[in-house]
Scaffold this motif. Sequence first.
Motif, PDB file in Angstrom:
ATOM      1  N   ALA A 170       0.773  -1.180   0.124  1.00  0.00           N
ATOM      2  CA  ALA A 170       0.046   0.012   0.044  1.00  0.00           C
ATOM      3  C   ALA A 170       0.819   1.254   0.087  1.00  0.00           C
ATOM      4  N   THR A 171       0.754   2.006  -1.021  1.00  0.00           N
ATOM      5  CA  THR A 171       1.685   3.366  -1.367  1.00  0.00           C
ATOM      6  C   THR A 171       0.946   4.587  -0.740  1.00  0.00           C
ATOM      7  N   ALA A 172       1.586   5.449  -0.433  1.00  0.00           N
ATOM      8  CA  ALA A 172       0.970   6.797   0.060  1.00  0.00           C
ATOM      9  C   ALA A 172       1.992   7.987   0.027  1.00  0.00           C
ATOM     10  N   GLY A 195      -0.328  -6.906  10.188  1.00  0.00           N
ATOM     11  CA  GLY A 195       1.229  -7.066  10.412  1.00  0.00           C
ATOM     12  C   GLY A 195       1.682  -7.292   8.967  1.00  0.00           C
ATOM     13  N   GLU A 196       2.253  -8.515   8.736  1.00  0.00           N
ATOM     14  CA  GLU A 196       3.192  -9.119   7.681  1.00  0.00           C
ATOM     15  C   GLU A 196       2.260  -8.982   6.401  1.00  0.00           C
ATOM     16  N   ARG A 197       1.102  -8.868   6.224  1.00  0.00           N
ATOM     17  CA  ARG A 197       0.207  -8.949   5.179  1.00  0.00           C
ATOM     18  C   ARG A 197       0.402  -7.657   4.317  1.00  0.00           C
ATOM     19  N   ILE A 198       0.924  -6.621   5.222  1.00  0.00           N
ATOM     20  CA  ILE A 198       0.858  -5.076   4.339  1.00  0.00           C
ATOM     21  C   ILE A 198       2.063  -4.553   4.382  1.00  0.00           C
ATOM     22  N   ARG A 199       2.663  -3.951   3.372  1.00  0.00           N
ATOM     23  CA  ARG A 199       3.707  -3.297   3.501  1.00  0.00           C
ATOM     24  C   ARG A 199       3.603  -1.697   3.151  1.00  0.00           C
ATOM     25  N   ALA A 200       3.697  -0.748   3.938  1.00  0.00           N
ATOM     26  CA  ALA A 200       3.108   0.516   3.814  1.00  0.00           C
ATOM     27  C   ALA A 200       4.647   1.200   3.219  1.00  0.00           C
ATOM     28  N   VAL A 201       4.487   1.869   1.893  1.00  0.00           N
ATOM     29  CA  VAL A 201       5.518   2.378   1.474  1.00  0.00           C
ATOM     30  C   VAL A 201       5.184   3.905   1.091  1.00  0.00           C
ATOM     31  N   ALA A 202       6.274   4.656   1.277  1.00  0.00           N
ATOM     32  CA  ALA A 202       6.262   6.039   0.818  1.00  0.00           C
ATOM     33  C   ALA A 202       6.255   6.106  -0.794  1.00  0.00           C
TER      34      ALA A 202
END
Length: 149
Positions: free
Chosen positions: A26-28, A42-49
């Motif tokens: 998921a990016t933002a 938890g480990e099911r999502i990666r939040a990325v700039a």
Amino acid sequence: MITEASRGLGRRLTDAVLEAGEQVVATARRPEQLDHLVARYGERIRAVALDVTDAAAVRAAREATGAFGLLDVVVNNAGYGNSAQIETDLFGVVNVTRAALPVLRAQQSGIFVQFSSIGGRVGRHAGVGRVPDGEVRGRGLLRGAGHTR
């Protein structure tokens, strides 16, 4: 991978993907807006700039998908309704496509979803000319890559 996952349609899509038990990058622009999802899933999502107008940042987001294996679906949802329209609605499409398309081609699978407003399909309205311009050009780019219907 879902661009601009912190609000609106991107947020709803991210919620739905995670609730279905899937994984998501998921990016933002401000990934801290996704902290509550990271805490919950938890480990099911990666939040990325990610600023889609920055080609280097888009490549970094693509690399983050390596944590999950294949890049199955790219949802390019980022858009603006202000002076950054052309940069986001056109160059954002170019940058995300350049980052994702080689991965999808190498895998010989995957889906690319591009969202835009109705402004790119109907006539112009006073004061919103740049929205349709960027969106129409972005759709043309994707057609050229063979990824629209």
